[in-house]
Motif scaffolding. Structure first.
Motif: not given
Length: 466
Positions: A109-115, A155-162, A190-193, A250-256
């Protein structure tokens, strides 16, 4: 004189003389043209007017007479912070694939979470004006976030805005996770973890990408190649059957308005992911993160189809973010277009040679391509009608005062199939929270969690690289 309307023997206010003294020329404030234009065009009103009578009043009725005899236009903000007991309970359920695929019994299992970085929450308080102060406290939020993650047991966690990595790593270490972290370049903190279970995975290679080195802003990404042991009993055996897996975060650039930079970041990550996969015997891949692009956008089309003719789109609308204000999504805001907006829409933003190069990698090519064939796990596994859109993606993975929509995804390659996903939350329930974070969720995003199975024989990818 007796008033016929109120039968009063004294002078009624309606017959009282009204001051008609004209203001002097020096007292008039000159206002710019656009002030009158916007008042007349958008609000169909004149500038605020006040008038009062010169009827004498006694002290006991002075306050009431002021409220009835004077009038002025005032702006009123009906938004208020919701009370703690108004937040609904949040329940999320696993949804299994309709027809379980013929695949290996080995699952992960893989989780992705912008915290929501603590610093970002402090700097952008306007996005959380309806969230109780206690819900924004980092100590409370980090406990909720870790409780969510440990409860789902990925099993694997991908976090953004850490931006408080060690706060999280200390708590997740007690659940058996190891981790790695990459901070953004520039002034952001902040960054990715990425975290993984130490008793199930062995890190073979880890790589961090600084998009600044490609002229693509200060965002970052992570790539990790893991080896999954077939059984823990033969963990020490050199020839133990195992699988290799590539995970991207990845945390892609926000600016629309900078859609060309978004495309460049995604294209660069996927190109490097392809190289790493080939290096480790065509290891299957899961690419997770906050892509800051909606399911209806041109960038989503690029992700799912591997190519995009950028000249067919306005680069400011590539991500689809500007159509996801909560008032628009919920139908609470009447759509109207000002003359300036109409002109802006008719005159598509022209692409410069430099912007084309950023988006596609070549000045002479208008087609952006990436080398991976990917599918979205949530679009593959059907969810409930209240949580999914027409293309199968969640209706919303993020909610605050200026955005309600989906920007988070779990993409996977052909050698993997999703067997179940953790369903998201219906728009109705999200609306009743008033905005995230809330009582049961520690971020302004929802975590995505998916279980995957392999579709290739066990020995594929073994001993491809030593």
């Amino acid at each position: 004189m007796r008033c016929e309307a109120c039968s009063s023997s004294s002078l009624c206010a309606r017959y009282a003389p009204v001051s008609t003294t004209a203001p002097s020329r020096s007292s008039l404030k000159r206002r710019p043209f656009f002030f009158y234009f916007f008042n007349r065009y958008f609000f169909n009103c004149e500038p605020s007017i006040s008038c009062s009578t010169n009827r004498p009043t006694d002290s006991s009725s002075s306050s009431s007479s002021l409220s009835t005899s004077s009038y002025s236009r005032r702006w009123y903000n009906p938004l208020r912070r919701r009370q703690l007991d108004e937040t609904p309970d949040i329940e999320r359920h696993w949804v299994e694939a309709d027809q379980p695929p013929l695949a290996s019994q080995e699952r992960f299992t893989v989780a992705s979470y912008n915290i929501l970085a603590d610093r970002n929450a402090s700097w952008h308080k306007d996005l959380y004006s309806n969230v109780p102060y206690s819900y924004m406290n980092w100590d409370r939020r980090k406990r909720l976030i870790c409780k969510e993650l440990i409860g789902w047991n990925p099993d694997i966690i991908c976090l953004q805005e850490v931006d408080k990595y060690f706060d999280l790593s200390d708590m997740l270490a007690t659940a058996g996770y190891l981790g790695s972290y990459k901070r953004r370049t520039g002034g952001s903190v902040d960054g990715c973890a990425m975290f993984w279970k130490a008793d199930k995975f062995r890190l073979l290679e880890g790589e961090s990408i600084e998009f600044k080195s490609f002229g693509l802003g200060d965002n970052v990404a992570q790539l990790s190649v893991f080896e999954i042991w077939a059984t823990m009993a033969n963990r020490q055996m050199c020839n133990a059957a195992s699988r290799r897996l590539l995970i991207g975060n990845i945390h892609v650039l926000y600016n629309p308005r900078r859609g060309h930079v978004k495309l460049g970041q995604i294209r660069s990550l996927f190109s490097r992911a392809q190289n790493l996969s080939e290096k480790w015997g065509n290891a299957p891949a899961v690419l997770a993160g906050d892509f800051n692009s909606t399911p209806q956008s041109a960038i989503y089309k690029f992700l799912s189809s591997s190519e995009l003719n950028v000249m067919l789109y306005d680069r400011r609308e590539l991500s689809g973010q500007r159509s996801c204000h909560p008032a628009q999504v919920l139908g609470l805001k009447q759509q109207f277009s000002s003359p300036l907006k109409l002109i802006d829409g008719l005159l598509k933003d022209c692409w410069t040679d430099e912007e084309i190069k950023v988006a596609t990698g070549k000045t002479t090519c208008n087609i952006a391509v990436h080398p991976l064939k990917l599918n979205s796990s949530y679009a593959t596994v059907r969810g409930s009608l209240g949580t999914r859109g027409s293309n199968g993606e969640p209706l919303a993975t993020s909610y605050h005062s200026k955005f309600l929509g989906t920007v988070d995804y779990l993409w996977h390659s052909d050698c993997l199939v999703p067997t179940k996903v953790l369903d998201t939350i219906s728009i109705d329930v999200l609306q009743r929270t008033g905005g995230l974070p809330c009582k049961g969720i520690g971020s302004d995003h929802l975590a995505l969690v998916s279980e995957f199975a392999f579709t290739t024989p066990t020995n594929v990818g073994i001993n491809a690289t030593t």
